[in-house]
Every structure is written in structure tokens, then in C-alpha cells.
Design a protein around this motif. Structure first.
Motif, short mmCIF file in Angstrom:
data_model
loop_
_atom_site.label_atom_id
_atom_site.label_comp_id
_atom_site.label_asym_id
_atom_site.label_seq_id
_atom_site.Cartn_x
_atom_site.Cartn_y
_atom_site.Cartn_z
N LEU A 149 3.58 -8.34 -2.28
CA LEU A 149 2.77 -7.83 -1.17
C LEU A 149 2.67 -8.88 -0.07
N LEU A 208 -6.99 -3.97 -1.01
CA LEU A 208 -5.83 -3.16 -1.38
C LEU A 208 -5.59 -3.30 -2.87
N SER A 268 -10.62 0.21 4.45
CA SER A 268 -10.20 -0.35 5.73
C SER A 268 -11.25 -0.08 6.79
N THR A 315 1.62 -3.80 6.68
CA THR A 315 1.67 -4.15 5.26
C THR A 315 3.07 -3.93 4.73
N VAL A 365 -0.62 2.57 5.81
CA VAL A 365 -2.05 2.28 5.69
C VAL A 365 -2.77 2.97 6.84
N LEU A 401 -7.81 -8.70 1.65
CA LEU A 401 -6.93 -9.01 2.76
C LEU A 401 -7.71 -9.76 3.85
N TYR A 458 1.16 -9.26 4.12
CA TYR A 458 0.28 -8.58 5.08
C TYR A 458 0.16 -9.42 6.34
#
Length: 852
Positions: free
Chosen positions: A429, A416, A454, A438, A409, A381, A431
Motif C-alpha cells: 500500500l 484504510l 475519509s 491510493t 477511494v 493514513l 498513499y
């Protein structure tokens, strides 16, 4: 087959004379020889470009392909900032090679447009797995269902997906198909033009420039799909311009008839001129580029202009459903989390726009610079623009009763990993790196498990932030805010001066003066749901400030905005009794909301204005005395249910339910594209099929004529009709031999010789030429004027010659005239001729003589 047709016997009218009976010819007097003409002044005519046998490629054509491929490679190279790594380069160069090979095979086997396209598509799928998707291919080479699906999807959706991805792109898995299919298409078209189109015409500058269109489009594509930072723009641009100019100057005007000495002089002049052009191009491009090169922020790239396809406005505001968790899902298990620490909170969604009704996730039309945007992402990401983190988390979440598109999240995810079975949802997905929100557009269901790593925003004390200004982050404006909000903000701030002191003062004032109530039957005081302007005004004007996280976070964010601070509301979950290293179950009671404000060089600092649970004092206002009223019989008392004490809240989750229940729905642009392609195809194929049926019926009628001479004449009539449909000028009157000489001459002027291995080519005679058509005319005359039945073998020979000559004529006229011929139906006789003809015979005329 054409050699089996005998020459006409003596006494047969050549070419089918007009006489119905054989008459002996009178002896002709010998003609006096003509005096020789005076020779004209000697002049060397310009020799036409030599025509090569089918499948043979000249050295010049190979040079053209080499230059065009090199220019296309420069265009592909420019995609480096968008993709990163070298995978895109392998896909692009491989696609260029496959497309060029398909064009060469089309030339080698003299394929028509349909089979050329079919073969090119087959090569595209066979080699695409190894070149564009080696990570998913079997043994990194062999195609499978995953790679075949990716090659199909990438060629359709890759063009739009890449502009919604942050660079360098890493997902979806089919994204590298984009350079592969673009280069494949350019290679195919360039090879067909260089090998099949250009050799048939003079090499003028305009025709040579047509070959540059494909590489130029690839170069422009690398700019549009790139980033705002140019990639070796000067090097690539100068190299492209110099190579194109040198090639155009060198290839144009080759000396076909010049002597060896003249050619050497011409080549020397070309070499000097090319060197001058190259040096001038480098100097001009270098000087002009250093002066005129635009700033990166003014560079036009599609990903900065195209609105991403995901629009959060299509979904209800997450904060509007806050009471759904406390009322309906309070005791329900939503999901299980592993990897949390005691202070961690789970983020669900970030809302930064307010319209007087609710806080919401800003859509594409309302997004400001600080709102970010939702992009299609892969396993890695993009990093957030503002964060200070010294700790990370590795978290796994297993969904239980939770449903929706907002993916829970922790912190700001870096990677991810979504499950690939039973359904791979990686292409759903989205983001937002600026808000760490997300989205999984297809939603989640019970048992869905995913993991991520993260970064967590560091916590800073008030003293550490005392001299730190609020970051300059642009967020959407808030609208229709009650006046009492700004008044309360000024009251709560008091004498505080620094941003952190003012925000903490408001936070403490709300905590002290506010009382927590979710509006449940178990609460001592009712609390109305919602956070619209009327509910916020009610919160500040009632005797007690009563609400829950929804109202207090919404009100605090509006107060911060009234002071000029870019505040946003975050909704999520704060699980209790978290043991590090152990999993914890999150329920609806864990739902919460807080506010974040950005500080320069620090990141988004969180504020939790919701007061702790405490007893709410009863209203102490004395009740007015009432005068006694006459006694009235009261109706039976009904027991009040607990749920009647709750304030109804309208949660629009019908769209969410419909979205989960609906099957896969094609987007509107797919239907538009299908209509744009399908309607022209119908307009093309329907008439073609009808006309083809008419032509087949015409040929069948001639093949099944009652008499043998009619079947033989039908072969000649079919040949004339087909030549006329291909655009050849068929004479209005004459004998068959005259027709043969005329049509054969037209054919020889447009046809290239047969390959050397062909028997007809070895004798200098090819189907469709003067010699073949003359033999066919003699054979037809013999069958028509013989006065006896003709054998079936002889008729088959005539029809075979007709078929071969017609096919050769179609190949000679080119692709465009063949397409036009599909829409033509030529008729041997006009309507008047059919009505006035006494029989199937007739005098010499439109079709040549035929027996009466």
C-alpha cells in the motif's frame, strides 16, 4: 590425559637425543657455586592487568557494559518522533538486553565467532516476537510464522521502508523491528568487546573509545531516521557527552600498584576533575547549542532526501485509458460501493504534470511541493496538507471487474483496512496525502474487498470564495501547450477579476460551447480520443468543440495554468442513482474527470467543465458543386461495422498485464546485496574447505602410519604443524624438549588460566603449556626410541594430548589468528628433505630426533 604420559626413564636421551643407541653418561664434576650478584636498586614493576578465569566478569567490565547500555538507550530514545508511542522503546531496549545477553553467553562458554553469531540469532528470533511484534505474537509472547517472517523482513527491508513513511510510522507491522535489530546488534558487539576483547589489552583511551562506536551509531541513526524537528536534542546530547567523557576519564589509568593512600588521593583528583568536565560540558553545550542549533528546515534527515521506491511513471497515465472504460467496459460492473451519498465522486488518480502528450501523475523527479509523494503507510493514513471538511464517510468497496494498481477511494481517507486473507497486501500500500491518491502495487482482483473512513472536501459557493485568493501551491510546470489555449482562456475570462469568477467563467463557457461525444458508434459525431497538444488544439479550432471528460478536463486545466492557477486533473467515477445507505454498482459508463484548484484556507475546489449531453448541430457550410464525372463501375459495397466509426486509441496496458502475471521478483538492490555478501563468503569458504581437507588428509596419513613409532612421532609432528599455523614461532632446530619449552613459553604468554573447576587448572598445568608439551615430548621420545612396539592406548594418549593442546592454543591466540590459521598449511618437511631423507627417521633437527 596429559598426566598419564610418564617421565622418561633413566638413560633415555632427554628430549630425544641425537644418538641412535643408549650410551651410559659420564659422571659430571660438581660446579663451583657462583658469587651472588650485587642487588640492583629496588624498583616496583608495573603489574599487568589480572587475568580472570574463563566465564568470570570483573566489576570494571560490568561498569563498562552499564555505561555503554545507558548511552545506547539515549540513542534509541531519539527515535520517538519517527515512531510515536512506546512500542519502539520496548523493542529497542529489549533488543539491547538480548544482544548483551548473547555476548555474555559467548564469554561464559568461550564460544567462537560462528557459534556466537548463531546463538545471538537464535535469541533474536526467540524473544523478538514479544519485544518487537507483541500484537502479532501468540499470547503476545510466543513466536509464530507471522512474527518470524516480520523479524526477518524487518531486519532487511525496515532500513529502507522507514524513510518512505510519514512520521509517526504505523506500518508495515514489522517496522518496530528496526530499533530492535539495531539495538540487538549494538548490544552484541559491545558485550563481546567489553567482556572478551578489552580485558586482554591495556585500557588505553583509544581502546575504551572503541566501545563508544555502537552507542554513537545509534545516536546518529536516531537523527537520520528521525524528523526535521529535533527531539530533546540538548538534553540527550549533553547527557551523552558528559557520561562518555566521565567514563573515559574514570576508567582509564587505574592504579594497580599504588598504595591505599595514593589511590584515595588519585580517586579524589579524578572526582574533582570529573565534576569540572561535567560542568564545563553542560555550559559549553548549552551556550553553543543555543547559538549554533540549525533551523528545522536545514536539519538533514533521510526521509526528506531519499526518493520513495514507488514511481508512478512506471505505469500508464490513468487518463490515457479513459476511452477504455467508455468503449470496452461501458456495461461492465467494476466494483460495488456502500456508504456513498448522492453528490459523492470516487477518486482514482490525480494528474498534475503535462508534457504535450498527456496529463500524468508526476514522478519523483518531476514532483513539486504540491505534488506530494507516495509513501508506505499502514492502517492510519497521514492527513492532507490542505482541506476544509465538516463531513466524513465510512465506505466499503468490493472489486468486481476492475483491475489495476490505482485504488478507488472517496474524499481524503483517514483510515484504510485491507483484508489479510487469502493474501495480506498491506506492505504493497502506498498513499499520497497531498492528492488523496491510493496505490496497491500488487493490484486488485475480483472479490477483493476493503473499507475506509475519509473526510470529504466541503463545497463553497461563489460568493463565499469571492474574496479568497488561490493558495500558493507549487505544481510541476506544463510543457508544449498550444498557443490557442491561452487565447481561449483570455477570451472566456472576459471582464472577470477574482480567481473564482475567472474560473467559473471559463467553466461556463466550455459547458455552453462544448458538445459531449465519446466517439462511440452511437454518437452522432465522431470524437477522437487523447488529450495531447494536437488534440487540444483541434478541440478549440474546429467548428464545434467536441469531446468528452478527458478532453474538456485536460483543456480546462491547461487554461487555468495559463492564468497562473495551480490546477490539476482528477480522474474517477460518478455513479448514478445513489441511495444513501445502500450499495451501488459502478460501471465503465460512470467514468469521469474534473479539475481541482486550491483556495487559501479552503482546500481544493472542484470544477466540472464537461457539457451536458445535447444534440450536436450539423456542419452548415455549403458543399461545393461537383462536375459530372464519367461513370465508373464501383466495387461491391461492404457493410461498415459499428466499431469502425470509433477512433483508435493506443492504451499501453501491457506493463499492467505483465505486472499482474509475473511472479514475485526480487528488487535489484537485493541481488546487489546478495552478491556483495555471497561473493566474499565464497572467497572465504571455498579455500577454507579445500585447506581443511588437506589438513585432514595430513592427519589421517599420520594416524594410519605403518609402525607404532611413526604414529607416535606423527602426533608430535601434528602438534608442531598446528602451532605453526596458529602463528607460533617454531624453532628451526632442536630436540623435542627444547621445542616444548619454547612453544610452551609462547603459549603461556598469551593464554589465560583455565577455569578453577578444571583439573588442569587446579594443578597449575593446562593443555598447551610448558608442562604439558614437555610430557608430550618425553612420551614421544619414549615411543620412538624404545626399540619396541608401542601400545595403541599409549598412542591414543599422545594424540589426545596433541588435540587438547592444539585446541587450547587456538583459543589463546584470539579470533583473528584462528581465521588466518584456516588458510595456512604447514608441512613437517620441505621438499628437499623428503627427497634426500634415507628413511622416515633423521637426526635432531626441524622436528626433533626420530629413530632411524
Amino acid at each position: 590425559m596429559t598426566d598419564n604420559i610418564p617421565n622418561p626413564p633413566d638413560g633415555t636421551p632427554p628430549g630425544g637425543g641425537t644418538s641412535a643407541a643408549k650410551q651410559p653418561k659420564a659422571p659430571q664434576q660438581p660446579k663451583a657455586p657462583k658469587a651472588p650478584k650485587a642487588p640492583k636498586a629496588a624498583r616496583t614493576p608495573a603489574a599487568p592487568a589480572p587475568k580472570l578465569a574463563g566465564g568470570t566478569v570483573s566489576a570494571g567490565a560490568w561498569q563498562d557494559l552499564a555505561v555503554v547500555s545507558a548511552l545506547a538507550a539515549l540513542g534509541i530514545w531519539g527515535l520517538a518522533p519517527a515512531f510515536g508511542g512506546n512500542g519502539y522503546l520496548l523493542a529497542g531496549l529489549g533488543g539491547l538486553l538480548i544482544g548483551t545477553a548473547a555476548g555474555y553467553l559467548s564469554h561464559l562458554f568461550r564460544l567462537n565467532a560462528f557459534f556466537t553469531g548463531l546463538g545471538a540469532i537464535a535469541l533474536y528470533f526467540v524473544f523478538g516476537s514479544a519485544l518487537a511484534m507483541p500484537a502479532d505474537a501468540t499470547f503476545a509472547v510466543l513466536p509464530n510464522l507471522v512474527t518470524l517472517r516480520g523479524l526477518a523482513l524487518g531486519s532487511v527491508f525496515g532500513w529502507t521502508d522507514i524513510v518512505t513513511l510519514g512520521a509517526p510510522v504505523g506500518a508495515p507491522d514489522y517496522i518496530t523491528v528496526l530499533p530492535y535489530v539495531a539495538a540487538w546488534l549494538v548490544g552484541l558487539v559491545s558485550a563481546v568487546l567489553a567482556l572478551r576483547w578489552l580485558p586482554r589489552h591495556d585500557r588505553s583511551a583509544t581502546r575504551l573509545a572503541v566501545l563508544l562506536l555502537g552507542p554513537a551509531l545509534l545516536y546518529v541513526l536516531s537523527v537520520l531516521y528521525g524528523t526535521s524537528t529535533p527531539y530533546l536534542a540538548s538534553v540527550r546530547g549533553i547527557a551523552f557527552a558528559v557520561l562518555a567523557l566521565l567514563w573515559l576519564g574514570w576508567r582509564r589509568g587505574a592504579a594497580q600498584n599504588a598504595s591505599l593512600q595514593e589511590r584515595r588521593g588519585l580517586n579524589r583528583s579524578k572526582l574533582i576533575g570529573s565534576a569540572i568536565v561535567a560542568v564545563a560540558a553542560v555550559l559549553v553545550a548549552t551556550i553553543a547549542g543555543s547559538i549554533l542549533i540549525p533551523a528545522p528546515e536545514s536539519r538533514f534527515v533521510l526521509r526528506e532526501e531519499v526518493v520513495p521506491p514507488f514511481d508512478p511513471q512506471d505505469y500508464p497515465s490513468p487518463l490515457s485509458g479513459f476511452r477504455k472504460y467508455t468503449k470496452d467496459l461501458g456495461e461492465s460492473d467494476l466494483f460495488r460501493v456502500t456508504g456513498l451519498t448522492a453528490s459523492d465522486r470516487i477518486r482514482l488518480a490525480v494528474m498534475d504534470s503535462y508534457d504535450g502528450r498527456l496529463w500524468d501523475v508526476s514522478g519523483p523527479e518531476d514532483q513539486a511541493e504540491g505534488s506530494g509523494s507516495f509513501r508506505l503507510v499502514g492502517a492510519e493514513l497521514p492527513a492532507p496538507p490542505l482541506i476544509e471538511s465538516s463531513a466524513g464517510r465510512s465506505v466499503t468497496i468490493e472489486i468486481a471487474g476492475y483491475s489495476g494498481v490505482w485504488l478507488p477511494v472517496v474524499g481524503y481517507p483517514e483510515t484504510l483496512a485491507l483484508p489479510t486473507t487469502p493474501t495480506d497486501k498491506s506492505q504493497d500500500l502506498r498513499y499520497n496525502a497531498a492528492t488523496a491518491t491510493t496505490v496497491l502495487t500488487s493490484g486488485v482482483e475480483n472479490g477483493y474487498e476493503y473499507s475506509f473512513t475519509s473526510d470529504v472536501q466541503d463545497e463553497f459557493s461563489e460568493d463565499a470564495l469571492k474574496n479568497v485568493p488561490v493558495a500558493s501551491v507549487e505544481l510541476p510546470l506544463v510543457e508544449r501547450v498550444p498557443d490557442v489555449v491561452a487565447a481561449k482562456a483570455a477570451e472566456y475570462v472576459g471582464t472577470a477579476t477574482t480567481p473564482i469568477e475567472q474560473l467559473r467563467a471559463m467553466e461556463q463557457a466550455v459547458k455552453i460551447n462544448g458538445f459531449l461525444s465519446h466517439g462511440l458508434a452511437s454518437d452522432s459525431v465522431p470524437s477522437r480520443a487523447g488529450h495531447g497538444a494536437d488534440r487540444i488544439e483541434e478541440l478549440f479550432t474546429r467548428n464545434q468543440m467536441i469531446g468528452d471528460e478527458e478532453q474538456f478536463a485536460a483543456a480546462f486545466a491547461l487554461m487555468a495554468r495559463s492564468l497562473g492557477f495551480p490546477a490539476r486533473v482528477v480522474m474517477g467515477f460518478a455513479p448514478k442513482d445513489v441511495q444513501e445507505g445502500e450499495s451501488v454498482t459502478v460501471t465503465g459508463d460512470d467514468v469521469t474527470a474534473w479539475v481541482e484548484v486550491p483556495f487559501e484556507g479552503v482546500g481544493w475546489v472542484s470544477f466540472s467543465p464537461t457539457p451536458d449531453e445535447k444534440e450536436i448541430p450539423q456542419d452548415q457550410n455549403p458543399k461545393p458543386k461537383t462536375e459530372p464525372q464519367p461513370q465508373v463501375r464501383q466495387p461491391p459495397r461492404a457493410e461498415k461495422q459499428d466499431d469502425d466509426l470509433l477512433t483508435e486509441v493506443d492504451i499501453n496496458d501491457s506493463e499492467d498485464d505483465d505486472r499482474n502475471d509475473d511472479a514475485f521478483v526480487l528488487p535489484l538492490w537485493v541481488w546487489i546485496l546478495a552478491a556483495a555478501i555471497g561473493i566474499p563468503l565464497l572467497l572465504y569458504f571455498v579455500p577454507v574447505l579445500i585447506i581443511a581437507a588437506i589438513k585432514r588428509r595430513r592427519m589421517k596419513r599420520r594416524l594410519e602410519a605403518e609402525t607404532s613409532d611413526a604414529r607416535a612421532a606423527g602426533a608430535w609432528d601434528e602438534l608442531l604443524d598446528r602451532y605453526a599455523e596458529y602463528g607460533f614461532a617454531v624453532p628451526e632446530i632442536g630436540t623435542r624438549r627444547m621445542f616444548a619449552e619454547d612453544l610452551g613459553s609462547q603459549f603461556d604468554s598469551v593464554a589465560s588460566p583455565e577455569p578453577s573447576g578444571d583439573p588442569a587448572g587446579a594443578t597449575g598445568e593446562q593443555p598447551g603449556g610448558v608442562a604439558t608439551l614437555t610430557r608430550l615430548a618425553h612420551g614421544t621420545d619414549e615411543a620412538v626410541w624404545a626399540g619396541q612396539d608401542v601400545s595403541d592406548e599409549r598412542i591414543d594418549e599422545l594424540w589426545t594430548t596433541t588435540t587438547e593442546s592444539s585446541e587450547r592454543a587456538g583459543a589463546a591466540v584470539g579470533w583473528w589468528r584462528r581465521q588466518v590459521s584456516r588458510f595456512r598449511v604447514n608441512s613437517g618437511q620441505t621438499v628437499v628433505e623428503r627427497l634426500t631423507a634415507p628413511g622416515r627417521g633423521g637426526s635432531a633437527g626441524r622436528r626433533g630426533g626420530r629413530k632411524k
